[in-house]
Design an enzyme around this catalytic site. Structure first.
Site, short mmCIF file in Angstrom:
data_model
loop_
_atom_site.label_atom_id
_atom_site.label_comp_id
_atom_site.label_asym_id
_atom_site.label_seq_id
_atom_site.Cartn_x
_atom_site.Cartn_y
_atom_site.Cartn_z
N LYS A 42 -4.74 -4.70 11.17
CA LYS A 42 -4.16 -3.43 10.70
C LYS A 42 -5.00 -3.01 9.49
CE LYS A 42 -1.88 -1.36 8.14
NZ LYS A 42 -2.48 -0.24 7.34
N GLU A 93 -5.56 -11.97 -1.10
CA GLU A 93 -6.64 -11.62 -2.02
C GLU A 93 -6.17 -10.36 -2.73
OE1 GLU A 93 -9.09 -10.18 -3.86
OE2 GLU A 93 -10.41 -9.67 -2.18
N CYS A 121 -12.48 -5.34 -6.29
CA CYS A 121 -11.49 -6.26 -6.88
C CYS A 121 -12.14 -7.25 -7.84
CB CYS A 121 -10.73 -6.97 -5.78
SG CYS A 121 -11.77 -7.60 -4.49
N GLU A 126 -5.27 -4.03 -13.46
CA GLU A 126 -6.37 -3.60 -12.59
C GLU A 126 -6.29 -2.07 -12.43
OE1 GLU A 126 -6.41 -4.70 -8.30
OE2 GLU A 126 -8.44 -5.36 -8.76
P1 NAD Z 1 -1.97 -1.63 -0.60
O1 NAD Z 1 -1.70 -3.04 -0.97
O2 NAD Z 1 -0.81 -0.70 -0.46
O3 NAD Z 1 -2.76 -1.58 0.80
C1 NAD Z 1 -3.54 -2.63 1.34
C2 NAD Z 1 -3.20 -2.82 2.83
O4 NAD Z 1 -1.85 -3.22 2.96
C3 NAD Z 1 -3.34 -1.54 3.66
O5 NAD Z 1 -3.79 -1.84 4.96
C4 NAD Z 1 -1.91 -1.05 3.71
O6 NAD Z 1 -1.65 -0.22 4.83
C5 NAD Z 1 -1.14 -2.36 3.83
N1 NAD Z 1 0.26 -2.30 3.42
C6 NAD Z 1 0.83 -1.45 2.51
N2 NAD Z 1 2.15 -1.70 2.41
C7 NAD Z 1 2.43 -2.72 3.26
C8 NAD Z 1 3.61 -3.44 3.60
N3 NAD Z 1 4.78 -3.16 3.04
N4 NAD Z 1 3.51 -4.46 4.50
C9 NAD Z 1 2.34 -4.77 5.05
N5 NAD Z 1 1.19 -4.12 4.80
C10 NAD Z 1 1.23 -3.11 3.91
O7 NAD Z 1 -3.00 -1.05 -1.63
P2 NAD Z 1 -3.25 0.48 -2.03
O8 NAD Z 1 -1.96 1.23 -2.29
O9 NAD Z 1 -4.14 1.07 -1.01
O10 NAD Z 1 -3.99 0.29 -3.43
C11 NAD Z 1 -3.21 0.14 -4.62
C12 NAD Z 1 -3.87 -0.81 -5.60
O11 NAD Z 1 -4.07 -2.08 -4.99
C13 NAD Z 1 -5.24 -0.44 -6.06
O12 NAD Z 1 -5.24 0.48 -7.09
C14 NAD Z 1 -5.80 -1.77 -6.50
O13 NAD Z 1 -5.39 -2.11 -7.78
C15 NAD Z 1 -5.20 -2.71 -5.51
N6 NAD Z 1 -6.16 -3.01 -4.42
C16 NAD Z 1 -6.82 -4.18 -4.46
C17 NAD Z 1 -7.72 -4.46 -3.46
C18 NAD Z 1 -8.47 -5.74 -3.46
O14 NAD Z 1 -9.57 -5.81 -2.91
N7 NAD Z 1 -7.93 -6.80 -3.99
C19 NAD Z 1 -7.97 -3.57 -2.45
C20 NAD Z 1 -7.25 -2.36 -2.43
C21 NAD Z 1 -6.34 -2.12 -3.41
#
Ligand code: NAD
Length: 462
Positions: free
Chosen positions: A170, A245, A279, A369
Site C-alpha cells: 500500500k 521506520e 527521515c 521532525e
Molecule cells: P503517514 O504516516 O500518514 O503516511 C505514511 C504511510 O502510512 C502512507 O502510505 C499512508 O497512506 C499510510 N497510513 C496513514 N494512516 C494510516 C493508518 N491509520 N493505518 C495504516 N496506514 C496508514 O505520513 P504523512 O502524513 O504522509 O507524513 C507526516 C509526517 O510523517 C511527515 O511530516 C514526517 O515527519 C513523517 N514521515 C516520515 C517518513 C520517514 O521516512 N520516516 C516518511 C514520510 C513521513
C-alpha cells in the site's frame, strides 16, 4: 501521466471494488496529473487472499530461482529508469536530475543487492546437533511513504521476495504512480501471480485494513510516528511481527578539529536535498562555541545557493506544516538567518531553504521532525555537551561526525544513540543496515540485516 485504473491483484490489473479514486497532483503547479483507485477493505482482503494463496509455492522455490526473478526485476527497473525519474518528478516534485541520480538509481542498486543476497544467503545452517532453517515469515504488508517513493517500496519488497515471502503493498496516496510502474516491472520480471500485489488507497482506509488483516504475518511500515504507534499497537495485540521506520532529528556534530567549511557545506546540502523530506537528514548542526559565528555565516551562504535548486514539498498539508514549524522557531526565539515561512512562489508547495541560528536544545525546531528544508544550528561548550545535545531527542536514526582525525570522529560516533553515523562525509551504502535507535523505529532495512527481517527460524535436532 499514464496511470492504471485498477489494482494489481493476483498477476493482473483489476478494477477496485470500492469505486473510489485518488487524484494525483503535481506539487510544482498543483494540477491533477492522474487518477488511481482508492481501494477499500474488500480490495485489501482480496489482495491478502491472493498473497496467502501464492505463499506456499513461492516459499518453496529454490533461492536461486528467487534470485533470478529479482535480477530480472532489477533489469526491468534499469530499462525504465528514465520513466521512473520522470514519474517521481511529476508526483513528488523533485528536480529531474535528483530523481535520476537518487529516486531511480538507488532502488535499482537495492534491487540488485537483493538479487545477489538471495543467491548467496545461507538459508540453512548447522548449530551443534541442529539444522536451522531460515524460512519466510509469510504474507507481508508493506506500507510506504512518499518521500523516497520507489526506494522505500524496493527496500521492503525486494528482501521480502528474496526471503520467500509474498507481499501486499500500500504505497503513499501522494505517489502511487511510481508504485504502479514498479508493479509493471515485477510483472515483466516473471514473478508468479499473487506473489506481489498492489493496492493504492488512503492510509486510514486501505492502509488500516491491511495492517489489521488477520491474513498478514508481518507489517513493515515507514512513515510518521503517530501512525507507526497505532500499527505497532494493532500488530502487538495480534502477536504479529512489525518493522517500523519512523523518522528522526539527526545530529551533524562538527568537532573543533574538523574542516569547518566542508562540514557545514555538506551538512547544508544534506538537509536541503529532496527539499528536506528525508527521515535521516542531519537537521541539527552542532558547532563548538568558538566556531559558531563562522559556521552560521557559512550555512547562510550555502543555503542561499539552494534558492532555486530545490523542489516543492509534496503537498499543501506538508507545506503548511513546515511553515508552521518555521513560525514556531521564530516565536520561541531562534534567529532566522536564511529563508523563512513566507512561500517563495505563488504557485506550488515551495518552502525557502531555511537556517535557524541560536537554537537551544529544548526548542521545538531542535526536537521535532520538520520534514522540510529547515536547518537548526546549535552551539555546544565541549564534547560532553555536544554528546548530551546529540543524544537529547526521542529519535536516533542517523547522524554525522566530522573531525580532523578519523579515530576521534569514530570515538564520538560510538557514543551516539543512533543507527547510522557518517564519518567525515562517508557515502551512502545500500548494504549497510538502516534503522533506528529509540523512537526512530524497530528493525533494520537494507542488506543482509534487511533480509533477516523477513525470515524466521526452524531448528531440527538430530
Ligand atoms: P503517514 O504516516 O500518514 O503516511 C505514511 C504511510 O502510512 C502512507 O502510505 C499512508 O497512506 C499510510 N497510513 C496513514 N494512516 C494510516 C493508518 N491509520 N493505518 C495504516 N496506514 C496508514 O505520513 P504523512 O502524513 O504522509 O507524513 C507526516 C509526517 O510523517 C511527515 O511530516 C514526517 O515527519 C513523517 N514521515 C516520515 C517518513 C520517514 O521516512 N520516516 C516518511 C514520510 C513521513
Amino acid at each position: 501521466m499514464k496511470a492504471h485504473d485498477g489494482i494489481y491483484l493476483d498477476g493482473a490489473w483489476r478494477p477496485a471494488l470500492s469505486g473510489e479514486v485518488i487524484d494525483v497532483v503535481d506539487p510544482v503547479d498543483e494540477q491533477v496529473i492522474a487518477r488511481v483507485p482508492a481501494a477499500g477493505a474488500e480490495d485489501v482482503d482480496a489482495a491478502v487472499r491472493a498473497a496467502r494463496a501464492a505463499l506456499p509455492g513461492w516459499a518453496a522455490t529454490a533461492p536461486a530461482e528467487r534470485a533470478a526473478r529479482l535480477s530480472a526485476l532489477r533489469d526491468a527497473l534499469v530499462a525504465r529508469k528514465d520513466e521512473i525519474a520522470e514519474t517521481v518528478t511529476a508526483e513528488l516534485g523533485a528536480p529531474l536530475a535528483f530523481s535520476q541520480a537518487v529516486h531511480a538509481a538507488v532502488p535499482i542498486a537495492v534491487a540488485g543487492s537483493y538479487a545477489d543476497l538471495a543467491a548467496r544467503h545461507a538459508f540453512e545452517e548447522k548449530v551443534g546437533n541442529s539444522t536451522v532453517f531460515h524460512e519466510p515469515v509469510g504474507v507481508v504488508a508493506a506500507i510506504t511513504p512518499w518521500n523516497y517513493p520507489l526506494h522505500q517500496v524496493v527496500a521492503k519488497v525486494a528482501p521480502a521476495l528474496a526471503a520467500g515471502c509474498t507481499v501486499v503493498l500500500k504505497p503513499a496516496e501522494d505517489t502511487p504512480l511510481v508504485a504502479q510502474l514498479f508493479a509493471e516491472a515485477v510483472h515483466d520480471a516473471g514473478v508468479p501471480a499473487g506473489v506481489f500485489n498492489l493496492v493504492t488507497g488512503l492510509g486510514p482506509v486501505a492502509g488500516q485494513a491491511l495492517a489489521e488483516h488477520p491474513g498478514v504475518d508481518l507489517v513493515s511500515f515507514t512513515g510518521s510516528t503517530a501512525v507507526g504507534r497505532t500499527i505497532a499497537a494493532t500488530a502487538g495485540a495480534a502477536i504479529k511481527k512489525v518493522a517500523l521506520e519512523l523518522g528522526g532529528k539527526s545530529a551533524n556534530v562538527i568537532l573543533p578539529s574538523a574542516d569547518l567549511a566542508k562540514a557545514v557545506n555538506v551538512g547544508v546540502a544534506n538537509v536541503m536535498s529532496n527539499s528536506g523530506q528525508t527521515c535521516s537528514a542531519w537537521t541539527r548542526m552542532l558547532v563548538h562555541r568558538d566556531q559558531y559565528d563562522e559556521a552560521v555565516e557559512l550555512a547562510r551562504t550555502a543555503a542561499a545557493k539552494y534558492g532555486d535548486r530545490i523542489g516543492p514539498l509534496v503537498n499543501a498539508k506538508q507545506q503548511a506544516r513546515v511553515r508552521g514549524y518555521i513560525e514556531k522557531g521564530v516565536a520561541e526565539g531562534a534567529r532566522l538567518v536564511a529563508g523563512g515561512a513566507e512561500p517563495p512562489r505563488e504557485r506550488g508547495y515551495f518552502v525557502s531553504p531555511t537556517v535557524f541560528a541560536d537554537v537551544t536544545p529544548e526548542m521545538t525546531v531542535a526536537q521535532e521532525e520538520i520534514f522540510g528544508p529547515v536547518l537548526s544550528v546549535l552551539r555546544y561548550e565541549d564534547e560532553e555537551d555536544a554528546l548530551r545535545i546529540a543524544n537529547g531527542t526521542v529519535y536516533g536514526l542517523a547522524g554525522a561526525v566530522w573531525a580532523g582525525d578519523e579515530a576521534e570522529a569514530v570515538a564520538f560516533a560510538r557514543r551516539m544513540d543512533t543507527g547510522q553515523v557518517d564519518i567525515n562525509g562517508g557515502r551512502f551504502n545500500p548494504l549497510a543496515p538502516f534503522g533506528g535507535y529509540k523512537q526512530s523505529g524497530v528493525g533494520r532495512e537494507l542488506g543482509a540485516h534487511g533480509l533477516a527481517e523477513y525470515l524466521q527460524t526452524k531448528s531440527l535436532q538430530f
